[in-house]
Structure formats: C-alpha cells, structure tokens
Design an enzyme around this catalytic site. Structure first.
Site, PDB file in Angstrom:
ATOM      1  N   GLU A 204       0.755  -1.225   0.100  1.00  3.79           N
ATOM      2  CA  GLU A 204       0.322   0.514   0.077  1.00  3.79           C
ATOM      3  C   GLU A 204       1.025   1.437   0.026  1.00  3.79           C
ATOM      4  O   GLU A 204       2.334   1.238   0.956  1.00  3.79           O
ATOM      5  CB  GLU A 204      -1.329  -0.323   1.333  1.00  3.79           C
ATOM      6  CG  GLU A 204      -1.947  -1.147   0.641  1.00  3.79           C
ATOM      7  CD  GLU A 204      -3.231  -0.997   2.621  1.00  3.79           C
ATOM      8  OE1 GLU A 204      -2.636  -0.150   3.532  1.00  3.79           O
ATOM      9  OE2 GLU A 204      -4.001  -1.355   2.248  1.00  3.79           O
ATOM     10  N   GLU A 209      -4.132   0.710  -2.153  1.00  2.00           N
ATOM     11  CA  GLU A 209      -5.031   0.251  -0.939  1.00  2.00           C
ATOM     12  C   GLU A 209      -5.464  -0.858  -1.602  1.00  2.00           C
ATOM     13  O   GLU A 209      -6.326  -1.409  -2.325  1.00  2.00           O
ATOM     14  CB  GLU A 209      -5.850   1.908  -1.003  1.00  2.00           C
ATOM     15  CG  GLU A 209      -7.244   1.211   0.518  1.00  2.00           C
ATOM     16  CD  GLU A 209      -6.297   1.549   1.364  1.00  2.00           C
ATOM     17  OE1 GLU A 209      -6.796   0.516   2.686  1.00  2.00           O
ATOM     18  OE2 GLU A 209      -5.708   2.792   1.186  1.00  2.00           O
ATOM     19  N   HIS A 280     -16.561  22.038  -9.934  1.00  4.87           N
ATOM     20  CA  HIS A 280     -15.826  22.625 -10.987  1.00  4.87           C
ATOM     21  C   HIS A 280     -15.684  23.884 -10.947  1.00  4.87           C
ATOM     22  O   HIS A 280     -15.402  24.338 -10.705  1.00  4.87           O
ATOM     23  CB  HIS A 280     -16.207  21.890 -12.387  1.00  4.87           C
ATOM     24  CG  HIS A 280     -16.126  20.987 -13.176  1.00  4.87           C
ATOM     25  ND1 HIS A 280     -15.277  20.282 -13.719  1.00  4.87           N
ATOM     26  CD2 HIS A 280     -16.667  19.707 -12.530  1.00  4.87           C
ATOM     27  CE1 HIS A 280     -15.399  18.169 -13.341  1.00  4.87           C
ATOM     28  NE2 HIS A 280     -16.952  18.458 -13.317  1.00  4.87           N
ATOM     29  N   CYS A 282     -12.942  24.412 -13.879  1.00  2.23           N
ATOM     30  CA  CYS A 282     -12.879  24.950 -15.095  1.00  2.23           C
ATOM     31  C   CYS A 282     -13.781  24.324 -15.533  1.00  2.23           C
ATOM     32  O   CYS A 282     -14.476  24.901 -15.245  1.00  2.23           O
ATOM     33  CB  CYS A 282     -12.154  23.296 -15.600  1.00  2.23           C
ATOM     34  SG  CYS A 282     -13.030  21.668 -14.234  1.00  2.23           S
ATOM     35  N   CYS A 317     -10.338  19.029 -11.180  1.00  2.00           N
ATOM     36  CA  CYS A 317     -11.298  19.342  -9.596  1.00  2.00           C
ATOM     37  C   CYS A 317     -10.812  19.385  -8.271  1.00  2.00           C
ATOM     38  O   CYS A 317     -10.416  18.419  -7.703  1.00  2.00           O
ATOM     39  CB  CYS A 317     -12.356  20.676  -9.834  1.00  2.00           C
ATOM     40  SG  CYS A 317     -12.033  21.395 -11.612  1.00  2.00           S
ATOM     41  N   LEU A 595     -29.849  67.267  -9.218  1.00  2.00           N
ATOM     42  CA  LEU A 595     -28.932  67.386  -9.655  1.00  2.00           C
ATOM     43  C   LEU A 595     -28.474  66.224 -10.568  1.00  2.00           C
ATOM     44  O   LEU A 595     -28.922  65.363 -10.538  1.00  2.00           O
ATOM     45  CB  LEU A 595     -27.479  68.347  -9.185  1.00  2.00           C
ATOM     46  CG  LEU A 595     -27.733  69.253  -8.691  1.00  2.00           C
ATOM     47  CD1 LEU A 595     -26.086  69.775  -8.017  1.00  2.00           C
ATOM     48  CD2 LEU A 595     -27.639  70.300  -9.466  1.00  2.00           C
ATOM     49  N   GLY A 597     -26.556  62.802 -11.609  1.00  2.00           N
ATOM     50  CA  GLY A 597     -26.105  61.654 -11.136  1.00  2.00           C
ATOM     51  C   GLY A 597     -26.465  61.578  -9.404  1.00  2.00           C
ATOM     52  O   GLY A 597     -25.928  61.314  -8.884  1.00  2.00           O
ATOM     53  N   SER A 598     -27.234  62.531  -8.946  1.00  2.00           N
ATOM     54  CA  SER A 598     -27.994  62.726  -7.047  1.00  2.00           C
ATOM     55  C   SER A 598     -28.451  60.805  -7.437  1.00  2.00           C
ATOM     56  O   SER A 598     -29.053  61.546  -5.918  1.00  2.00           O
ATOM     57  CB  SER A 598     -28.438  63.640  -7.118  1.00  2.00           C
ATOM     58  OG  SER A 598     -29.523  64.405  -7.569  1.00  2.00           O
ATOM     59  N   LYS A 600     -31.457  60.218  -8.302  1.00  2.67           N
ATOM     60  CA  LYS A 600     -33.287  60.201  -8.238  1.00  2.67           C
ATOM     61  C   LYS A 600     -33.757  59.139  -8.755  1.00  2.67           C
ATOM     62  O   LYS A 600     -35.355  58.627  -8.115  1.00  2.67           O
ATOM     63  CB  LYS A 600     -33.578  61.112  -9.416  1.00  2.67           C
ATOM     64  CG  LYS A 600     -32.668  62.205  -8.603  1.00  2.67           C
ATOM     65  CD  LYS A 600     -33.677  63.746  -9.759  1.00  2.67           C
ATOM     66  CE  LYS A 600     -32.513  63.959 -11.592  1.00  2.67           C
ATOM     67  NZ  LYS A 600     -31.459  64.300 -11.159  1.00  2.67           N
ATOM     68  N   THR A 601     -33.600  58.464  -9.330  1.00  2.00           N
ATOM     69  CA  THR A 601     -34.084  57.396 -10.426  1.00  2.00           C
ATOM     70  C   THR A 601     -33.823  55.658  -9.154  1.00  2.00           C
ATOM     71  O   THR A 601     -35.012  55.295  -8.537  1.00  2.00           O
ATOM     72  CB  THR A 601     -33.692  56.379 -11.770  1.00  2.00           C
ATOM     73  OG1 THR A 601     -33.800  57.426 -12.595  1.00  2.00           O
ATOM     74  CG2 THR A 601     -34.160  55.239 -11.909  1.00  2.00           C
TER      75      THR A 601
END
Length: 896
Positions: A204, A209, A280, A282, A317, A595, A597-598, A600-601
């Site tokens: 072994e 084994e 995995h 890969c 893996c 403004l 880019g502040s 709001k959405t």
C-alpha cells in the site's frame, strides 16, 4: 435521523430549532444504554448549532428528559461538550450560552464570525478526502479550503494536475519508491489471471489501497467504502483500489465466486462513482475518470474468486464522497448545503470586483462579516457608515437621545399621553438612543400594520435592544406583529448589516388609552430571558450595532449588481435617507429637484417599495411614468409597479391606479395634453384615502425647448433638493459642474431660473479617479474608428460590452452612426451593438442621449455634430456627462 423542526409559533424574535427530548448531564449521559440514541441526540444538537451559526444565530430548544435535571448542577455531558469544542475550536463559550427555562434547555447560538475562524462558514465535515501515504483522510475545513484554493489557482493558471504530474518537476516531488509502487500496480492490472494466495511485489502507498472482505455482503460493503477512496485518489494524484488482497500479508485472496456477481459488482461501482458530487473550477467540467477491471483468481487451476481493481485518475477539480456536512436555515427548515453551495461560500466566489474597489469604498467586507452577508460599497468621497451613524444615530455619553426630533414632536403633539407613556418606559435608561418610526415594519420592507401609532427601537447601555410597538388600542395580533418586526430586524442587522456581536431584539407592546393616559397599559413582551452577554456593554458596542443599522436602513441593491453578476449593496446619502424616511401620509405630494447623477431614479425605486408596504398596494396599483421606453423597461423589470411612458399615460385610462411616481419630469411635454393635471386628478380622487404623487426632475437635463407641463415653481411645494452627485468620477463631475454653470447662465426659455442656483451647492466625491477625454473636429470615420479602438483596448483590460454606451444627439443620428460603427467594430472582432431597450444584455448600447436619460454605464462615448442646436447644447452635455460613472469620451464631429 428525523429532520429538525423549526418552532411553528414565533414566541420570541429568534430562529428557533426544536431538537426534541434530550438527556443532559454527565452522569445521565454515562448511564444511557442506547448508544444509537445518544449519538442521535448529539448529532441533532450539533447539526442545529451549525445551521444557526451559518444563518445569523438563533436558539436551540431542547426538552429535558430528566425532570430533576439542573443545568447549573449537572452540566451538559462530556460527549456534547467535546462536540461543541470540535465545532468551535476557538472557544464555544464565546458563541454558545445556556439558559434553563423550566423543562427546556435553551442554547443561544451567536452568528459565525469568519474573521475569528478564518473560514467563511461552519462545517461539521468537509467530505473531501485525500491520501496521506496509506491513510485516507476526511479533510478538516481548513485543509479543504487549502485544497480548493490550490485547485482554483491551478485552473486559473490553465494547467491540469495531469500536466503537472507528467512534468519532471512534479515527478521529482514524490519519492521514487512511491512512483515504483504506482507503476507496479499499473503492471498488476494488466494481468489476465491471479493465483490464490500469491504474494504481490508491492505494498500500500499513496497510490495503492488493498481491501479484503470476508463478509458475504461484498457489494454493499464496496458501495459503503468506495466513495472515500475514489474521492481521496481523485483529489490527490490518482490511484488503485484493489479489492481482494490482504493489506498485511499482500496475499491475493479474492472475493469468492459464490459471494459476488462480477458484472453486477462492476455495474454498482460505476453507478456509485457517477453519483459522487463534484465541483468544477474549469470550463470543461469532465466526469471522474476511472476504469474497473475484474481479475479471476484460480486455486489449482480452478476458478476460486475475483479481484476487483478500480483505477481512479487524478481529477482536475474536486470530488466529494457526499455533500459536505454543513447546514443552514432555508425556507424555515434546517437544510444541508450542496457541494456547489458549500464551495461557493467557502471560497467567497465573487466576480472580479477590482474595478469596483477602485471607485468605491468598502463599507462591509465579506472577510469579517457573517456567512449570509453581501458586500456593501459606497462611492469614494461620500459618507462612511460611521459618519452616517454619527450624523443620523449619534450616541452621546450620559445622555438618552430621541431621534428623529421632527417625528418625535409630531407624534407627541398628535397623540395625547404618548410622551408620558414612552418616557415612563425608558426612564431607567441613562445612555443610548431611541429611534422612532411611524412603522419599523415599512422601514424593513414589511407591510405596515393598521392601528400602530409608532414603533421605537431603544439602543441603551447595559441592556439588550428593545423594540416598542405603541398601539391605539389593544389588539390580539399586536405582540405577533412586534415579534415579527423584531425578528426581521435582528436577521437583517446580522445578515445584511454584518453585525458580529451577540445580538437579540427584545419586544414590548404598549397600548395608549385615550380615556386616561396615566392608565395606559403595557402589553406582553419577549417571553425569554437572554443571557447577560446579549446586553450592550458600552458605547463601542452600541455604535457598532448602529453602524450595522445604517447599512440595513440606507442600503439598496446597486445598479451595478447586474453588471457584476453578484449582489452588491450601496448606501443612500444622509439627505436621500431623510427624504426617503418621510411620513408618506403627511407628504402625499412632493417635488424632488436633483442635480444630474444625484440618484433620483434610485430614490424613485425605493419610494415605490415603501408605498407598496405602507398602503398594502398591489404592483398594478402603483404607476411609474417617464418619457422614454428604455427607462420604462428598466423599471418594469424590477416588478414593483406598472411602468409607462408619458405618451401611454395620456392615451389610456388608469382608474385602478392609487399612487403615481414621475421620473425625469423635465423632459415631459404637453403635446398630448396636460399630464400633470391628469396625474393630480387620479391621486386626488378619494380624499379619505391618502394617495401619493411624487415628481422627480432636473431642469439641467431638459432636452427640448417645448412646454414641459410642470406647475410654476411657486406651486411646486413641498419641494426637496438633492445636490450631492453620487454617480460620477471626479474628472467627470468637475466637467459636469462647468456645464451646469453654462446652463445656469444661459438657460433654455422653457425652464425657470431660480432652481438652477442648485448647482452652486453641488458636491461630489472628489477621490474617485476617472477619465475625461474630449476630441474635436473629427471626421465620421475618425469618430467610429476611435470608439472601436478604445473599446477593443478596454475589453482587453477586463471591461465588458455591458460597461459601454455610445450616445448620440438625436434618434435620427442613431441610424446614421449604426452601420458605420458596426463596420468599425467588426474589424476589431466586436459584434455586440444594441439600443437602450436591452440594458440587461452583454452589449454595447448605441442610442440617443434623450432615450438614455435616467440610465447609466461605466463608460460613455458621446458623439455630437459641431452644428448642434445651441439652445439646449449644454443641457444635452449635462445629461450625457451624468450618464458616465468612470469614463466619459466626448467626440465632436466636424461639419460635413
């Protein structure tokens, strides 16, 4: 073993796992004659502990078998204590507390802390095996993590283990004797037949084994032990499992012919190996490569039996024997993690966030936060969670503060006796903060409960946090409501806010009696005595908890999440949060000027979620209106409202609509009628039922010179302003500021002058590096070539097409540039162009600035003709610049 049960009735705000009857106490457990029952009890408790550690903490409820048992006198039992110490090697006393309540033992489990254990999650067993010379070892969680990282690294380097083994460098790493035995085993398999009791010339090793079964049940025994050796050989360097050879004498015995059917054995081995879980790294994802060979064993030329050889190749893996023994609470039950879930959590597998980290500051890192947490970032230069906590929820030494003060005054003024009732409850506390809300349920994205005057969260020294619910009158469901809100709050503080200390939220329901405020009654509270370790000991602990609360209350799903492929949270600014936390019943109509880019959405999305919970609305009862289809589609996909364009709104009736949110209102027109009057009429149909009309706009981004249809500025009341630019990198924000000044000095005739003064108060994140490039006097060919060349370079650096938008001045220009740009892109191997209606795909967007209003991309190219209409030139440039997060490229095409 039966699956673990969750407590069906939530008596207190905790995840509670019931483990049934258990024998506790050292002597009691020693006297247990049923060893299977003893092991089962131990396993159920440890499994429940693992699940709670991985799920934000909670309580294990065990019914005590011996009615004379006392935890203080008799302890737990040696086997249970040993199991806890194995599970929590850094000290179970820091993570577990025990309280006996009558005939139940309550085990309080704190959330797992990766920073302490250097592991993302808790596991009982990895079920990943490896060979260690002649031993087959179930790897510890730490060793398993090392193996996973090694395999992941090797895959990223593009080399398989087989390639490494065939290299001279790899061969030199192993002892020559090991290699000789592996080769001997390989030669052994090539034999046609074997002789009974012949002695093999190898033993072994790491690669070999031997197994000899004397039992008649060969197939069941093989299926039982086979996964361990297949996993071990596959995860190490491959090897041979030889069944029918004695491991001590190395003699061939074989499995007697009458005890085993060779074909059936071979089939069962194949079925067993094919079912083994794998993970995995890969892309190829091959199966476990193995061969099975049956060798005949003869005694005096008579068939005696068979030797079975299973040759397992090294695996690219990792191979498990079964799913890891790691548990979590999911869907109100204790659930075992799959191999894929376990590896993902162990490795914290996330997309590449390096670009995000350049522009954003980490507010919550996964390396030192509970297992369920997600990363939290804010734009660099904005307030850190600590700053936000000090601003919104300050802890003043020696003082108990009520916040927000405006709500406190409003509640006390409108509810006679409320001030006295609350003061009486919190009078004993000397230091801390009482955070008032008209509904903590709504704050936590739960539905509001009718009859609740207010909720109040007390964070005070030397006490656990307490959530008070004040009801107008007694309500049988009041306590369950308060308990559910407290439960949700605790889970979010840990799993969203990243709090790693001992945490509970106790509850108390109060009733305000209008007839006699002095006799106001206090309802029932939490029916559990928490250990003293769950009390907030000092200012440091209180502030740490409040910083987690900041993430819970101000956190929102970043629009970058879809681009990154993982859940990422951003934080609202203090001003955004103050607007968002307004009492909707008192602010039915509101104009929000923001403004470029502040955010709001984002605010519009958040407020619709709040409307839904406050007024128990269905999705089709909330209407979102904007000017352009791409933004409408983007919001529609959130599934929080009905989304339409302004034209559709004017075309159809909306009799079922209760609440309206209007976004980018500065680009609306009156060509199809008075849209504001129609929206106002809908939301004022029923004076007894509060209906919301909130309008978000930015006059700087007005993209036409026609009548907008908004009421006069003096009638836009109440009004709030957002002057903090949160989207753009520093260079882009500075350019935007210059453009805003141009708009302020020479505005189009259809917008008022007064709100344009907002730009004088503009602030933005000054530490975020970006790119601003402006090129003038370009030919059409030079424009499209520059875009194609730059995109190719960006993609080579790790950006993807979904990072890029190419915006032109008008819809007519889209057709003009589409074919030319597509030709230039194809020459560079790039074929992924679409319009803004398909924001979710991995494509470069080509569309007009107007149609892209309200949307954003990391990299924006703006193409404009030099003869562009002067009246709205700078408004268009403001809109263009605000769409870009990191890079803005402005390309001016010369007149033809």
């Amino acid at each position: 073993m039966e699956s673990l049960k969750m407590e069906t009735e939530m008596l207190y705000p905790e995840i509670t796992v019931e483990v049934g009857r258990v024998t506790f106490g050292e002597e009691n457990r020693k006297r247990m004659t049923n060893s299977y029952l003893k092991r089962t009890e131990n396993s159920r408790i440890i499994q429940a502990t693992c699940a709670l550690l991985n799920s934000g903490g909670g309580v294990i409820k065990a019914e005590i078998e011996d009615k004379t048992y006392s935890y203080r006198c008799h302890g737990l039992g040696h086997d249970l204590e040993t199991s806890f110490q194995k599970l929590l090697p850094s000290g179970s006393q820091k993570y577990l507390d025990y309280v006996q309540q009558g005939h139940n033992l309550m085990i309080f489990v704190k959330s797992w802390n990766p920073d302490v254990f250097s592991l993302r999650i808790c596991s009982l067993r990895s079920n990943l095996y490896q060979r260690a010379v002649t031993s087959t070892i179930n790897l510890s969680a730490h060793s398993a993590l090392e193996l996973l990282r090694e395999k992941q690294s090797r895959t990223q380097r593009g080399r398989s283990k087989m390639q490494e083994l065939h290299s001279q460098k790899a061969l030199d790493r192993y002892m020559q004797e090991e290699e000789d035995m592996r080769m001997s085993a390989s030669e052994f398999v090539k034999k046609d037949k074997l002789v009974y009791k012949e002695k093999l010339n190898f033993t072994e090793s790491t690669h070999v084994e031997f197994k000899r079964f004397t039992t008649k049940k060969i197939i069941p025994r093989t299926k039982e032990m086979l996964p361990h050796y297949v996993s071990a050989f596959a995860n190490t360097h491959g090897g041979y499992l030889i069944i029918g050879v004695d491991d001590k004498s190395k003699e061939v015995f074989g499995c007697q012919g009458e005890k085993v059917n060779p074909d059936l054995l071979k089939k069962e081995i194949e079925n067993c190996i094919e079912k083994l879980p794998t993970f995995h790294f890969c892309c190829e994802k091959p199966k476990v490569n193995f061969t099975t060979k049956i060798l005949n064993v003869y005694q005096k030329d008579v068939l005696y039996g068979h030797v079975c050889v299973v040759h397992v190749e090294p695996f690219c893996c990792v191979v498990f024997t079964e799913a890891p023994d790691s548990w979590i609470i999911r869907d109100n039950s204790v659930t075992r993690l799959s191999a894929e879930q376990w590896v993902t959590m162990m490795l914290d597998i996330q997309p590449d966030l390096r670009q995000l980290c350049k522009d954003f500051e980490s507010q919550l890192s996964l390396s030192n936060s509970p297992p369920q947490s997600r990363p939290v970032y804010s734009k660099k230069g904005l307030e850190h969670k600590k700053d936000l906590q000090q601003l919104l929820f300050p802890v003043t030494p020696g003082c108990l503060k009520y916040t927000p003060e405006s709500l406190q005054k409003e509640l006390f003024l409108q509810n006679e006796g409320l001030e006295e009732l609350i003061n009486r409850q919190i009078d004993p506390f000397s230091q801390g903060i009482l955070i008032l809300s008209t509904s903590w349920a709504v704050d936590l994205n739960l539905e509001e409960k009718q009859g609740v005057i207010c909720d109040a969260l007390l964070i005070a020294q030397n006490k656990p946090p307490i959530l008070y619910t004040v009801l107008r009158e007694q309500d049988t469901e009041g306590q369950s409501y308060c308990t559910h809100v407290a439960f949700t709050l605790k889970q979010k503080l840990v799993n969203v806010g990243g709090y790693t200390g001992n945490l509970c939220i106790t509850t108390k329901v109060l009733h305000l009696s209008l007839e006699s405020s002095a006799e106001s009654s206090a309802g029932s509270g939490s029916v559990i005595d928490y250990p003293s370790s769950y009390h907030l000991a000092d200012t440091q602990q209180m502030e740490a908890l409040l910083q987690s609360l900041v993430i819970v209350l101000l956190g929102f799903r970043s629009l970058l999440s879809d681009q990154l492929g993982c859940e990422v949270l951003n934080l609202l600014t203090a001003k955004q949060y103050k607007i968002f936390s307004k009492n909707l019943r008192k602010n039915k109509e509101l104009f929000i000027h923001g403004l470029p880019g502040s955010g709001k959405t984002i605010m519009a999305i958040k407020i619709m979620e709040k409307i839904r919970n406050t007024f128990h609305c269905k999705t089709n009862e909330i209407l979102y209106i904007c000017e352009n289809k791409p933004l409408k589609n983007f919001i529609r996909d959130k599934d929080i409202c009905q989304a339409v364009t302004r034209k559709s709104f004017m075309k159809y009736d909306f009799t079922h609509i209760q609440h309206i949110i209007i976004d980018e209102a500065q680009n609306f027109r009156t060509e199809d009628g008075n849209w504001y009057r129609k929206a106002k009429t809908i939301t004022q149909r029923d004076t007894d039922c509060p209906r919301i009309l909130w309008i978000f706009l930015d006059y700087f981004q007005t993209s036409h010179v026609e009548d907008i249809g908004l009421p006069a500025l003096s009638a836009q009341y109440p009004r709030e302003e957002l002057t903090r630019v949160v989207r753009n990198a520093d260079q882009i924000a500075r350019y935007l500021q210059r453009v805003l000044q141009r708009v302020r000095k020479n505005p189009p005739r259809n917008i008022p002058h007064e709100p344009l003064k907002m730009c004088l108060e503009a602030k933005w994140a000054r530490d975020v590096q970006g790119t601003l490039s402006i090129k003038k006097d370009l030919t059409l060919n030079a424009v499209v070539t520059h875009v194609a060349d730059t995109c190719k370079l960006l993609f080579e650096r790790g950006y993807s097409p979904k990072d890029v938008a190419v915006l032109v001045s008008t819809a007519r220009d889209v057709e003009k540039y589409h074919q030319e740009l597509l030709k230039a892109m194809r020459k560079k191997g790039i074929v992924c162009l679409t319009n803004a209606s398909d924001m979710g795909g991995d494509h470069i967007v080509l569309d007009s600035v107007r149609r892209f209003s309200g949307l954003e991309r990391n990299i924006v190219f703006g193409i404009h003709p030099s003869a562009m209409k002067a009246a709205i030139l700078y408004n268009i440039l403001a809109c263009l610049a605000s769409r870009a997060n990191q890079q803005l490229h402005i390309l001016w095409q010369r007149d033809v």
